[in-house]
Design a protein around this motif. Structure first.
Motif, PDB file in Angstrom:
ATOM      1  N   LEU A 141      70.293 -22.064  13.893  1.00  0.00           N
ATOM      2  CA  LEU A 141      71.665 -21.648  14.154  1.00  0.00           C
ATOM      3  C   LEU A 141      72.556 -22.846  14.473  1.00  0.00           C
ATOM      4  O   LEU A 141      73.714 -22.902  14.048  1.00  0.00           O
ATOM      5  N   GLU A 142      72.016 -23.794  15.214  1.00  0.00           N
ATOM      6  CA  GLU A 142      72.783 -25.009  15.528  1.00  0.00           C
ATOM      7  C   GLU A 142      73.118 -25.780  14.257  1.00  0.00           C
ATOM      8  O   GLU A 142      74.225 -26.315  14.123  1.00  0.00           O
ATOM      9  N   ARG A 143      72.183 -25.826  13.311  1.00  0.00           N
ATOM     10  CA  ARG A 143      72.421 -26.540  12.054  1.00  0.00           C
ATOM     11  C   ARG A 143      73.529 -25.865  11.250  1.00  0.00           C
ATOM     12  O   ARG A 143      74.409 -26.540  10.719  1.00  0.00           O
ATOM     13  N   TRP A 144      73.491 -24.541  11.180  1.00  0.00           N
ATOM     14  CA  TRP A 144      74.533 -23.821  10.439  1.00  0.00           C
ATOM     15  C   TRP A 144      75.900 -24.059  11.069  1.00  0.00           C
ATOM     16  O   TRP A 144      76.892 -24.244  10.356  1.00  0.00           O
ATOM     17  N   ARG A 145      75.936 -24.071  12.378  1.00  0.00           N
ATOM     18  CA  ARG A 145      77.216 -24.282  13.064  1.00  0.00           C
ATOM     19  C   ARG A 145      77.780 -25.666  12.743  1.00  0.00           C
ATOM     20  O   ARG A 145      78.982 -25.814  12.485  1.00  0.00           O
ATOM     21  N   LYS A 146      76.923 -26.664  12.712  1.00  0.00           N
ATOM     22  CA  LYS A 146      77.360 -28.036  12.423  1.00  0.00           C
ATOM     23  C   LYS A 146      77.782 -28.192  10.962  1.00  0.00           C
ATOM     24  O   LYS A 146      78.685 -28.972  10.646  1.00  0.00           O
ATOM     25  N   GLU A 147      77.126 -27.458  10.065  1.00  0.00           N
ATOM     26  CA  GLU A 147      77.443 -27.561   8.637  1.00  0.00           C
ATOM     27  C   GLU A 147      78.766 -26.890   8.283  1.00  0.00           C
ATOM     28  O   GLU A 147      79.417 -27.273   7.309  1.00  0.00           O
ATOM     29  N   ALA A 148      79.167 -25.905   9.055  1.00  0.00           N
ATOM     30  CA  ALA A 148      80.357 -25.113   8.719  1.00  0.00           C
ATOM     31  C   ALA A 148      81.635 -25.921   8.939  1.00  0.00           C
ATOM     32  O   ALA A 148      81.735 -26.690   9.896  1.00  0.00           O
ATOM     33  N   PRO A 149      82.624 -25.750   8.060  1.00  0.00           N
ATOM     34  CA  PRO A 149      83.897 -26.456   8.244  1.00  0.00           C
ATOM     35  C   PRO A 149      84.700 -25.877   9.398  1.00  0.00           C
ATOM     36  O   PRO A 149      84.460 -24.758   9.854  1.00  0.00           O
ATOM     37  N   GLU A 150      85.660 -26.639   9.869  1.00  0.00           N
ATOM     38  CA  GLU A 150      86.527 -26.177  10.936  1.00  0.00           C
ATOM     39  C   GLU A 150      87.292 -24.934  10.480  1.00  0.00           C
ATOM     40  O   GLU A 150      87.768 -24.863   9.343  1.00  0.00           O
ATOM     41  N   GLY A 151      87.377 -23.959  11.348  1.00  0.00           N
ATOM     42  CA  GLY A 151      88.092 -22.731  11.028  1.00  0.00           C
ATOM     43  C   GLY A 151      87.248 -21.660  10.368  1.00  0.00           C
ATOM     44  O   GLY A 151      87.725 -20.544  10.140  1.00  0.00           O
ATOM     45  N   PHE A 152      85.989 -21.975  10.071  1.00  0.00           N
ATOM     46  CA  PHE A 152      85.090 -20.990   9.466  1.00  0.00           C
ATOM     47  C   PHE A 152      84.681 -19.963  10.518  1.00  0.00           C
ATOM     48  O   PHE A 152      84.474 -20.297  11.689  1.00  0.00           O
ATOM     49  N   THR A 153      84.557 -18.697  10.096  1.00  0.00           N
ATOM     50  CA  THR A 153      84.221 -17.616  11.030  1.00  0.00           C
ATOM     51  C   THR A 153      82.815 -17.091  10.773  1.00  0.00           C
ATOM     52  O   THR A 153      82.476 -16.712   9.650  1.00  0.00           O
TER      53      THR A 153
END
Length: 239
Positions: free
Chosen positions: A38-50
């Motif tokens: 989950l931490e990896r997905w959060r870091k991979e996501a662009p700013e503003g992604f929901t």
């Protein structure tokens, strides 16, 4: 503002994060995920992604549900249906922790048809929502097989977002955020996920989502052609 995504990553995550604005994470319903994932997905996501995550099935689905076959957890007899049991409350805390780790905005509670519109269901839900910590998350609930009167009572009593298919009915909550799931077509009360939306269907969904929008709308496709249809829908919105 209208954000579009799919129920689960329908393509490689790096590409998905370029193509879409939001995702409803399905894996958290079937399995308990590792924190590092989950931490990896959060870091991979662009700013503003929901991110929205689907609550673990121990909160919603009883032990006889076939969905447990895909789980990495063996269910006890007291799981599911928002019953305020120690197992259900434990799995809610697991879901809450995953949502915090992921930086999610929504937790989706998708209830099965066995969660019937009854006094017992309302009583269980009342105790459940009294006992849980909601954190800072918006709770969205999908009720299946309920009357509009029952849904309206449920979402108002427990201050949750009414999840609906825009091709089926208008959302019955009163807040500024709408949450839609498009599963496919319906036959005799059954969902047929193997479905590609026609241009006419997508145009109708577009008109309704825009017309009903009170502030923010999130639209998630959950049919067999969800990636393709969600991209077509995004193009329609842009046009």
């Amino acid at each position: 503002m209208i954000k579009v995504g799919t129920c689960g990553f329908c393509e490689a995550r790096s590409k998905y994060f370029r193509d879409f604005d939001a995702v409803e994470v399905q894996q958290t319903f079937y399995r308990i995920l590792q924190e590092k994932t989950l931490e990896r997905w959060r870091k991979e996501a662009p700013e503003g992604f929901t991110f929205s995550i689907k609550a673990f099935q121990g909160v919603t689905h009883p032990a006889n549900s076939p969905t447990w076959r895909r789980s990495n957890v063996k269910p006890g007899k007291d799981v599911g249906l928002l019953r305020p049991t120690s197992d259900v409350l434990h799995f809610w805390r697991v879901t809450l922790k995953e949502a915090e780790t992921l930086g999610a905005r929504f937790i989706l509670i998708q209830l099965p048809k066995s969660f019937r519109e009854s006094d017992e269901s309302f009583a269980n839900a009342e105790k459940f929502f009294e006992m849980i910590d909601r954190g800072n998350f918006e709770i969205a609930v999908e009720l299946r097989g309920w009357s509009e009167k029952g849904i309206k009572r449920f979402v108002r009593e427990f201050d949750v977002i009414d999840v609906t298919d825009p091709l089926v009915r208008i959302p019955l909550h009163t807040g500024d955020v709408s949450y839609y799931r498009l599963h496919g077509r319906y036959e005799n009360g059954r969902i047929i996920y193997s479905h590609s939306y026609s241009d006419e269907e997508l145009q109708k969904a577009r008109e309704r989502v825009i017309g009903w929008n009170r502030g923010e709308s999130f639209v998630f496709f959950n049919n067999s052609d969800m990636c393709k249809d969600a991209k077509r829908f995004k193009t329609l919105l842009a046009g």
